[in-house]
Design a protein around this motif. Structure first.
Motif, short mmCIF file in Angstrom:
data_model
loop_
_atom_site.label_atom_id
_atom_site.label_comp_id
_atom_site.label_asym_id
_atom_site.label_seq_id
_atom_site.Cartn_x
_atom_site.Cartn_y
_atom_site.Cartn_z
N ALA A 181 14.04 -1.90 -5.78
CA ALA A 181 14.81 -0.98 -4.99
C ALA A 181 15.85 -0.58 -5.82
O ALA A 181 16.05 0.76 -5.77
N VAL A 182 16.49 -1.29 -6.67
CA VAL A 182 17.76 -0.50 -7.46
C VAL A 182 17.06 0.25 -8.61
O VAL A 182 17.42 1.34 -8.76
N VAL A 183 15.96 -0.21 -9.00
CA VAL A 183 15.51 0.41 -10.28
C VAL A 183 14.99 2.05 -9.75
O VAL A 183 15.41 3.23 -10.12
N PHE A 184 14.37 1.85 -8.47
CA PHE A 184 13.59 2.92 -7.95
C PHE A 184 14.63 3.98 -7.56
O PHE A 184 14.43 5.26 -7.83
N VAL A 185 15.80 3.76 -6.88
CA VAL A 185 16.81 4.37 -6.18
C VAL A 185 17.45 5.16 -7.39
O VAL A 185 17.96 6.56 -7.65
N ALA A 186 17.75 4.35 -8.59
CA ALA A 186 18.49 4.76 -9.59
C ALA A 186 17.50 6.05 -10.27
O ALA A 186 17.98 7.14 -10.56
N VAL A 187 16.44 5.58 -10.68
CA VAL A 187 15.45 6.68 -11.31
C VAL A 187 15.37 7.89 -10.58
O VAL A 187 15.40 8.97 -11.23
N VAL A 188 15.01 7.79 -9.27
CA VAL A 188 14.71 9.07 -8.60
C VAL A 188 15.85 9.87 -7.99
O VAL A 188 15.92 10.92 -8.38
N ALA A 189 17.15 9.25 -7.97
CA ALA A 189 18.27 9.79 -7.62
C ALA A 189 18.46 10.62 -8.91
O ALA A 189 19.41 11.78 -8.86
N LEU A 190 18.51 10.01 -10.09
CA LEU A 190 18.92 10.81 -11.56
C LEU A 190 17.97 11.97 -11.59
O LEU A 190 18.54 12.94 -11.98
N SER A 191 16.68 11.94 -11.18
CA SER A 191 16.01 13.10 -11.11
C SER A 191 16.27 14.10 -10.28
O SER A 191 16.36 15.22 -10.47
N LEU A 192 16.47 13.64 -9.08
CA LEU A 192 16.73 14.40 -8.01
C LEU A 192 18.14 15.27 -8.20
O LEU A 192 18.24 16.51 -7.81
N PHE A 236 0.73 -1.18 0.15
CA PHE A 236 0.08 -0.10 -0.08
C PHE A 236 0.89 1.30 -0.07
O PHE A 236 0.82 2.11 -1.01
N ILE A 237 1.66 1.46 0.97
CA ILE A 237 2.49 2.70 1.22
C ILE A 237 3.58 2.95 0.10
O ILE A 237 3.40 3.99 -0.32
N THR A 238 4.29 2.04 0.19
CA THR A 238 5.42 2.34 -0.86
C THR A 238 4.81 2.19 -2.35
O THR A 238 5.39 2.73 -3.15
N MET A 239 3.82 1.27 -2.63
CA MET A 239 3.17 1.30 -4.09
C MET A 239 2.72 2.58 -4.17
O MET A 239 2.92 3.19 -5.34
N VAL A 240 2.05 3.44 -3.36
CA VAL A 240 1.25 4.85 -3.74
C VAL A 240 2.60 5.77 -3.67
O VAL A 240 2.59 6.62 -4.60
N MET A 241 3.46 5.71 -2.84
CA MET A 241 4.46 6.71 -2.83
C MET A 241 5.35 6.52 -3.88
O MET A 241 5.88 7.67 -4.61
N ALA A 242 5.62 5.36 -4.59
CA ALA A 242 6.37 5.08 -5.95
C ALA A 242 5.49 5.86 -6.71
O ALA A 242 6.17 6.82 -7.81
N GLY A 243 4.41 5.50 -7.04
CA GLY A 243 3.48 6.35 -8.04
C GLY A 243 3.56 7.64 -7.80
O GLY A 243 3.69 8.35 -8.91
N ALA A 244 3.31 8.31 -6.80
CA ALA A 244 3.51 9.56 -6.76
C ALA A 244 4.54 10.17 -6.79
O ALA A 244 4.70 11.46 -7.41
N MET A 245 5.77 9.45 -6.79
CA MET A 245 7.02 10.09 -6.94
C MET A 245 7.32 10.18 -8.59
O MET A 245 7.83 11.31 -9.15
N MET A 246 6.70 9.30 -9.34
CA MET A 246 6.80 9.12 -10.91
C MET A 246 6.21 10.45 -11.37
O MET A 246 6.47 11.11 -12.14
N GLN A 247 4.88 10.73 -10.59
CA GLN A 247 4.16 11.94 -10.97
C GLN A 247 4.94 13.43 -10.46
O GLN A 247 4.79 14.31 -11.18
N MET A 248 5.48 13.33 -9.21
CA MET A 248 6.08 14.59 -8.77
C MET A 248 7.29 14.91 -9.20
O MET A 248 7.81 16.18 -9.23
N LEU A 249 8.23 13.72 -9.41
CA LEU A 249 9.50 14.13 -9.88
C LEU A 249 9.82 15.23 -11.21
O LEU A 249 10.57 16.07 -10.91
#
Lengths: 423, 74
Positions: free
Chosen positions: A127-138, A62-75
């Protein structure tokens, strides 16, 4: 000043965040089924395999699922740098997170080693995909300092949570549990709930509370201090176990989160327009729960030994259902119909009248969702020491997830219908 | 000088300001100007206006609010 802007060119396709948002209530409902299957004993200790299963259904499913989706939208909005190949990345995150959560929970419930191994591999992939994608954007972010700051802190905390969790799941799969993991078992939820969930809500709150709830902005010092303090506290607690430092650092981190919660409640009470708002009430429940959970953590040395296990479960429920689920459900009620309206408006152009946000998700079903959630929380918390409240609590929780799912899926269906009418 | 219409969306929660502005633009006769009083910069709106062929000038007021002047460029 908040400079985040939702640009049509940078916003990802609506299917990117929605697949995460629409999946979450299914895991919420699965949690209710696990609770019902195991009965009131599941609330006796957080160390039971069934408790671990229920906790991970909520924290990952639930939590990580929504937060990952929200990050894709917010980044793209915050960082101004669109995630490359958003549909492909969304697949690369959603599939391993969904399958990994199911496998891990299956491992906890059945003790099957293969399920733990599969869960560890799939969640490591996520975890690896998520950290890589978010770090690249941030790394490309130039604006909205407080939010970017909070997102970095949350991302680091997520990476640590995963780095602690994946090896534990893997070793369960190998049939071993090294002694060092005793400490990891304590640190894993601390980084997950206090860091990943707590600091992301702090970071996002700097933007969305003033914007959606028409409050004054947060004090500038706070937007600078809370995330680094929280992160430093967690790091000190992890790197210096067995000394005075973890207690002090943990206390500082917890107090930083409590101060954020108190500041949010004060800002909300002095907002410009005092119209009733379901999302605002969700936030208030969340902030009261966050402050309560943080203060309970600070008071931990004073817990009576006889009730320590119960207080631990109570704190976890307060943090997960009271804080995280409240804030997430409140935000979903705003974000999902808004995205439907925004994408439809963008597609239709100005010459065509499109349904407004309230047509996609009216107030009435949103209020029912809030009522069911508050009923579930009000019954789950006392159920820790009073088993008679357990069954009504589970029924209310299942109902709240059904209403949430209904609201989200119906919004998606209305969007598809409206889109088809555009031709 | 062209006729001007005025919309005040100060203090409305998102996305109501944007909904009201777009609704006002939908019924705005060709050649008229829409003035908008709003409590914050409506960033998502700018993108929609540019796509739909509107020019928008934003002026900050002393009280921290903003005034938009929107007209069709076609």
């Amino acid at each position: 000043m908040n400079t985040g802007a939702l640009s049509l060119d940078q916003a990802p396709p609506i299917s990117v965040p929605w697949r995460f948002f629409l999946t979450a209530p299914l895991f919420g409902l699965a949690t209710a089924l696990v609770l019902a299957w195991y009965g009131p004993a599941i609330l006796e200790s957080r160390w039971l395999p069934a408790s671990a299963a229920a906790v991970h259904l909520l924290t990952l499913g639930f939590i990580t699922m929504v937060m990952a989706g929200a990050m894709m939208q917010m980044l793209p909005v915050v960082a101004g740098a669109p995630v490359p190949h958003p549909r492909l990345v969304a697949w690369g995150l959603h599939v391993p997170l969904t399958a990994g959560t199911v496998a891990l929970v299956g491992g906890f419930l059945t003790g099957t080693r293969g399920a733990f191994l599969a869960g560890a591999l799939l969640l490591a992939t996520f975890a690896v995909v998520f950290v890589a994608v978010v770090a690249l954007s941030l790394a490309r972010a130039k604006s909205a300092f407080g939010t970017v700051n909070g997102m970095w802190a949350a991302l680091i905390a997520f990476a640590v949570t995963a780095a602690l969790g994946v090896p534990m799941a893997w070793s369960f799969g190998r049939g071993a549990f090294p002694a060092a993991f005793g400490l990891w078992r304590d640190l894993h939820p601390l980084w997950g709930l206090g860091g990943w969930v707590g600091l992301l809500v702090v970071g996002v709150g700097y933007q969305v509370v003033p914007m959606f709830q028409l409050t004054r902005p947060y004090p500038r010092l706070m937007t600078w201090a809370v995330a680094p303090l929280g992160l430093a506290g967690l790091a000190a607690a992890s790197l210096l176990p067995g000394t005075w430092a973890p207690r002090t650092a943990g206390t500082i981190a917890a107090l930083a989160l409590a101060v954020f919660a108190a500041a949010t409640l004060v800002l909300q009470s002095t907002r410009r327009r005092r119209l009733p708002d379901v999302s605002l009430t969700y936030w208030r429940v969340a902030m009261a729960s966050l402050a309560g959970a943080a203060l309970l953590f600070v008071a931990r040395p004073a817990w009576p030994a006889a009730n320590a296990a119960q207080l631990e479960v109570f704190s976890v429920l307060l943090a997960i259902v009271g804080f995280a689920l409240s804030v997430i459900e409140g935000m979903l009620l705003k974000i999902v119909p808004f995205l439907a309206w925004f994408h439809l408006q963008a597609r239709a152009g100005l010459s065509v009248r499109v349904p407004n946000v309230k047509d996609f998700l009216p107030d009435r079903p949103a209020r029912w969702q809030l009522r069911a959630h508050v009923a579930a929380l009000s019954l789950l918390l006392p159920a820790v020491g009073w088993p008679a409240a357990f069954w009504p609590a589970v029924a209310a929780f299942a109902a709240s997830q059904c209403v949430l799912g209904w609201n989200l899926w119906r919004t998606a269906w209305r969007f598809r219908t409206a889109l088809a009418q555009l031709g | 000088m062209s006729a001007t219409r005025f919309v005040d969306v100060c203090g409305l929660a998102p996305p109501e300001p944007m909904e009201r502005i777009l609704e006002a633009l939908r019924t705005l006769p060709q050649g008229e100007t829409l003035r908008v009083h709003i409590h914050r910069q409506p960033y998502p709106l700018y993108d929609i206006l540019a796509r739909e062929g509107y020019a928008c000038a934003t002026a900050a007021r002393d009280d921290g609010t903003f005034e938009l002047t929107i007209r069709h460029t076609g």
